[in-house]
Motif scaffolding. Structure first.
Motif, PDB file in Angstrom:
ATOM      1  N   TYR A  36      34.547  -5.826  14.551  1.00 44.42           N
ATOM      2  CA  TYR A  36      33.854  -6.660  13.569  1.00 44.42           C
ATOM      3  C   TYR A  36      32.389  -6.822  13.944  1.00 44.42           C
ATOM      4  CZ  TYR A  36      32.055 -10.903  11.445  1.00 44.42           C
ATOM      5  OH  TYR A  36      31.243 -11.805  10.793  1.00 44.42           O
ATOM      6  N   VAL A  37      32.138  -7.111  15.204  1.00 47.46           N
ATOM      7  CA  VAL A  37      30.761  -7.300  15.674  1.00 47.46           C
ATOM      8  C   VAL A  37      29.970  -6.015  15.482  1.00 47.46           C
ATOM      9  CG1 VAL A  37      29.313  -7.842  17.677  1.00 47.46           C
ATOM     10  CG2 VAL A  37      31.449  -9.106  17.296  1.00 47.46           C
ATOM     11  N   VAL A  38      30.532  -4.902  15.916  1.00 45.14           N
ATOM     12  CA  VAL A  38      29.863  -3.605  15.821  1.00 45.14           C
ATOM     13  C   VAL A  38      29.562  -3.254  14.365  1.00 45.14           C
ATOM     14  CG1 VAL A  38      30.214  -1.117  16.151  1.00 45.14           C
ATOM     15  CG2 VAL A  38      30.762  -2.711  17.995  1.00 45.14           C
ATOM     16  N   ASN A  39      30.552  -3.367  13.506  1.00 43.00           N
ATOM     17  CA  ASN A  39      30.383  -2.964  12.108  1.00 43.00           C
ATOM     18  C   ASN A  39      29.459  -3.899  11.338  1.00 43.00           C
ATOM     19  OD1 ASN A  39      32.017  -0.753  12.517  1.00 43.00           O
ATOM     20  ND2 ASN A  39      33.854  -1.791  11.816  1.00 43.00           N
ATOM     21  N   THR A  40      29.477  -5.176  11.668  1.00 38.41           N
ATOM     22  CA  THR A  40      28.597  -6.123  10.986  1.00 38.41           C
ATOM     23  C   THR A  40      27.147  -5.898  11.397  1.00 38.41           C
ATOM     24  OG1 THR A  40      30.389  -7.742  10.865  1.00 38.41           O
ATOM     25  CG2 THR A  40      28.153  -8.568  10.520  1.00 38.41           C
ATOM     26  N   ILE A  41      26.917  -5.637  12.661  1.00 40.80           N
ATOM     27  CA  ILE A  41      25.545  -5.375  13.118  1.00 40.80           C
ATOM     28  C   ILE A  41      25.049  -4.048  12.552  1.00 40.80           C
ATOM     29  CG2 ILE A  41      24.108  -4.908  15.146  1.00 40.80           C
ATOM     30  CD1 ILE A  41      25.814  -6.987  16.659  1.00 40.80           C
ATOM     31  N   GLY A  42      25.855  -3.007  12.622  1.00 36.27           N
ATOM     32  CA  GLY A  42      25.501  -1.718  12.035  1.00 36.27           C
ATOM     33  C   GLY A  42      24.613  -0.852  12.915  1.00 36.27           C
ATOM     34  N   TYR A  43      24.504   0.402  12.514  1.00 33.78           N
ATOM     35  CA  TYR A  43      23.810   1.412  13.318  1.00 33.78           C
ATOM     36  C   TYR A  43      22.355   1.037  13.612  1.00 33.78           C
ATOM     37  CZ  TYR A  43      21.985   5.800  15.070  1.00 33.78           C
ATOM     38  OH  TYR A  43      21.392   6.734  15.868  1.00 33.78           O
ATOM     39  N   ASP A  44      21.579   0.723  12.582  1.00 29.97           N
ATOM     40  CA  ASP A  44      20.149   0.492  12.783  1.00 29.97           C
ATOM     41  C   ASP A  44      19.877  -0.662  13.738  1.00 29.97           C
ATOM     42  OD1 ASP A  44      19.513   2.610  11.114  1.00 29.97           O
ATOM     43  OD2 ASP A  44      19.264   1.338   9.340  1.00 29.97           O
ATOM     44  N   GLU A  45      20.601  -1.743  13.578  1.00 30.74           N
ATOM     45  CA  GLU A  45      20.381  -2.895  14.460  1.00 30.74           C
ATOM     46  C   GLU A  45      20.944  -2.652  15.862  1.00 30.74           C
ATOM     47  OE1 GLU A  45      18.379  -5.554  13.979  1.00 30.74           O
ATOM     48  OE2 GLU A  45      17.832  -4.461  12.164  1.00 30.74           O
ATOM     49  N   LEU A  46      22.053  -1.913  15.963  1.00 35.66           N
ATOM     50  CA  LEU A  46      22.544  -1.542  17.299  1.00 35.66           C
ATOM     51  C   LEU A  46      21.528  -0.655  18.010  1.00 35.66           C
ATOM     52  CD1 LEU A  46      26.320  -0.899  16.553  1.00 35.66           C
ATOM     53  CD2 LEU A  46      25.400  -2.653  18.086  1.00 35.66           C
ATOM     54  N   TYR A  47      20.874   0.230  17.266  1.00 33.18           N
ATOM     55  CA  TYR A  47      19.817   1.067  17.844  1.00 33.18           C
ATOM     56  C   TYR A  47      18.673   0.185  18.349  1.00 33.18           C
ATOM     57  CZ  TYR A  47      16.586   5.058  18.267  1.00 33.18           C
ATOM     58  OH  TYR A  47      15.701   6.008  18.722  1.00 33.18           O
ATOM     59  N   HIS A  48      18.317  -0.824  17.579  1.00 34.27           N
ATOM     60  CA  HIS A  48      17.306  -1.785  18.037  1.00 34.27           C
ATOM     61  C   HIS A  48      17.773  -2.482  19.314  1.00 34.27           C
ATOM     62  CE1 HIS A  48      14.827  -5.385  18.262  1.00 34.27           C
ATOM     63  NE2 HIS A  48      15.929  -6.101  18.136  1.00 34.27           N
ATOM     64  N   LEU A  49      19.002  -2.971  19.310  1.00 27.10           N
ATOM     65  CA  LEU A  49      19.506  -3.734  20.456  1.00 27.10           C
ATOM     66  C   LEU A  49      19.603  -2.894  21.722  1.00 27.10           C
ATOM     67  CD1 LEU A  49      22.218  -5.842  18.624  1.00 27.10           C
ATOM     68  CD2 LEU A  49      20.047  -6.672  19.580  1.00 27.10           C
ATOM     69  N   ILE A  50      20.024  -1.649  21.595  1.00 19.41           N
ATOM     70  CA  ILE A  50      20.127  -0.800  22.778  1.00 19.41           C
ATOM     71  C   ILE A  50      18.734  -0.403  23.260  1.00 19.41           C
ATOM     72  CG2 ILE A  50      20.345   1.502  21.736  1.00 19.41           C
ATOM     73  CD1 ILE A  50      22.716   1.941  23.748  1.00 19.41           C
ATOM     74  N   SER A  51      17.768  -0.358  22.349  1.00 20.03           N
ATOM     75  CA  SER A  51      16.385  -0.026  22.727  1.00 20.03           C
ATOM     76  C   SER A  51      15.704  -1.169  23.471  1.00 20.03           C
ATOM     77  CB  SER A  51      15.572   0.342  21.482  1.00 20.03           C
ATOM     78  OG  SER A  51      16.025   1.549  20.920  1.00 20.03           O
ATOM     79  N   VAL A  52      16.135  -2.392  23.234  1.00 21.26           N
ATOM     80  CA  VAL A  52      15.550  -3.544  23.932  1.00 21.26           C
ATOM     81  C   VAL A  52      16.481  -4.095  25.017  1.00 21.26           C
ATOM     82  CG1 VAL A  52      14.048  -4.165  22.002  1.00 21.26           C
ATOM     83  CG2 VAL A  52      16.320  -5.203  22.166  1.00 21.26           C
ATOM     84  N   ALA A  53      17.569  -3.399  25.283  1.00 26.44           N
ATOM     85  CA  ALA A  53      18.539  -3.871  26.280  1.00 26.44           C
ATOM     86  C   ALA A  53      17.912  -4.040  27.655  1.00 26.44           C
ATOM     87  CB  ALA A  53      19.732  -2.914  26.360  1.00 26.44           C
ATOM     88  N   ASN A  54      16.980  -3.163  28.018  1.00 26.39           N
ATOM     89  CA  ASN A  54      16.363  -3.272  29.337  1.00 26.39           C
ATOM     90  C   ASN A  54      15.540  -4.550  29.473  1.00 26.39           C
ATOM     91  OD1 ASN A  54      14.320  -2.451  27.637  1.00 26.39           O
ATOM     92  ND2 ASN A  54      13.510  -0.897  29.024  1.00 26.39           N
ATOM     93  N   VAL A  55      15.155  -5.159  28.377  1.00 31.11           N
ATOM     94  CA  VAL A  55      14.451  -6.444  28.395  1.00 31.11           C
ATOM     95  C   VAL A  55      15.454  -7.589  28.260  1.00 31.11           C
ATOM     96  CG1 VAL A  55      12.752  -7.875  27.199  1.00 31.11           C
ATOM     97  CG2 VAL A  55      12.360  -5.418  27.432  1.00 31.11           C
ATOM     98  N   LEU A  56      16.411  -7.435  27.342  1.00 30.83           N
ATOM     99  CA  LEU A  56      17.379  -8.505  27.090  1.00 30.83           C
ATOM    100  C   LEU A  56      18.269  -8.807  28.294  1.00 30.83           C
ATOM    101  CD1 LEU A  56      18.631  -7.775  23.465  1.00 30.83           C
ATOM    102  CD2 LEU A  56      17.058  -9.567  24.220  1.00 30.83           C
ATOM    103  N   HIS A  57      18.522  -7.809  29.132  1.00 29.68           N
ATOM    104  CA  HIS A  57      19.444  -8.045  30.250  1.00 29.68           C
ATOM    105  C   HIS A  57      18.918  -9.099  31.222  1.00 29.68           C
ATOM    106  CE1 HIS A  57      17.530  -6.094  33.722  1.00 29.68           C
ATOM    107  NE2 HIS A  57      17.054  -5.230  32.861  1.00 29.68           N
ATOM    108  N   SER A  58      17.620  -9.386  31.169  1.00 33.09           N
ATOM    109  CA  SER A  58      17.090 -10.433  32.037  1.00 33.09           C
ATOM    110  C   SER A  58      17.063 -11.792  31.341  1.00 33.09           C
ATOM    111  CB  SER A  58      15.682 -10.058  32.528  1.00 33.09           C
ATOM    112  OG  SER A  58      14.809  -9.932  31.429  1.00 33.09           O
ATOM    113  N   SER A  59      17.504 -11.839  30.101  1.00 37.11           N
ATOM    114  CA  SER A  59      17.579 -13.093  29.358  1.00 37.11           C
ATOM    115  C   SER A  59      18.910 -13.783  29.623  1.00 37.11           C
ATOM    116  CB  SER A  59      17.452 -12.825  27.853  1.00 37.11           C
ATOM    117  OG  SER A  59      16.233 -12.211  27.558  1.00 37.11           O
ATOM    118  N   ASN A  60      18.961 -15.060  29.299  1.00 40.02           N
ATOM    119  CA  ASN A  60      20.197 -15.822  29.420  1.00 40.02           C
ATOM    120  C   ASN A  60      21.212 -15.250  28.423  1.00 40.02           C
ATOM    121  OD1 ASN A  60      22.254 -17.721  29.009  1.00 40.02           O
ATOM    122  ND2 ASN A  60      20.893 -19.447  29.394  1.00 40.02           N
ATOM    123  N   PRO A  61      22.375 -14.762  28.912  1.00 40.45           N
ATOM    124  CA  PRO A  61      23.346 -14.156  27.997  1.00 40.45           C
ATOM    125  C   PRO A  61      23.855 -15.115  26.923  1.00 40.45           C
ATOM    126  CG  PRO A  61      24.151 -14.097  30.280  1.00 40.45           C
ATOM    127  CD  PRO A  61      22.794 -14.699  30.291  1.00 40.45           C
TER     128      PRO A  61
END
Length: 156
Positions: A36-61
């Motif tokens: 559900y999470v994967v399909n609701t977010i969708g390809y384009d936004e998952l691409y955004h999220l994986i592209s900023v993962a190296n920054v987000l991993h230092s944020s509060n989960p």
């Protein structure tokens, strides 16, 4: 896979792992299936999220979790993956554990020329996730090559 924002930067397996970990966190918090999470977010936004993962991993989960829920308008449901038979499962795997299981499965079963985001969508929409996510069974703690073989053969 190239980073969406920095074309000279490659997205690495650790970025994939982070996104899988956060998918698990968000799904558990909302009592939803990962798909559900994967399909609701969708390809384009998952691409955004994986592209900023190296920054987000230092944020509060917890904050990242809330941001995903609000930004992608994710809703609660009644699926609770943590409800298990205590005689069959004495320790529920953590979100980190399951993020690793899924990131390895995506890498181990990658199709030729498939990017990580397409792999996320492919794997999380496969029926084998129901078996892996059933903690009353043993699929989630099998070695990664066993899980990949089961994926490729259509089941355990």
């Amino acid at each position: 896979m190239k980073n969406k924002y920095f074309e000279d930067e490659e997205i690495v397996e650790n970025d994939l792992f982070y996104v899988c970990y956060m998918i698990e966190r968000v799904a558990r918090k909302l009592h939803q299936h990962n798909k559900y999470v994967v399909n609701t977010i969708g390809y384009d936004e998952l691409y955004h999220l994986i592209s900023v993962a190296n920054v987000l991993h230092s944020s509060n989960p917890e904050q990242v979790e809330e941001d995903w829920i609000n930004e992608y308008k994710l809703n609660e449901d009644d699926f609770d993956i943590t409800i298990v038979d205590k005689e069959l499962c004495d320790k529920i795997p953590s979100e980190l554990d399951m993020g690793k299981v899924y990131s390895r499965l995506i890498v181990d079963t990658a199709l030729p020329d498939e990017d990580y985001v397409s792999g996320i969508i492919r794997v999380y929409n496969n029926e084998i996730c129901e078996t892996i996510d059933n903690y009353n069974g043993s699929a989630y703690y099998e070695p990664s090559y066993v899980i990949a073989r089961a994926y490729n053969e259509g089941g355990f």
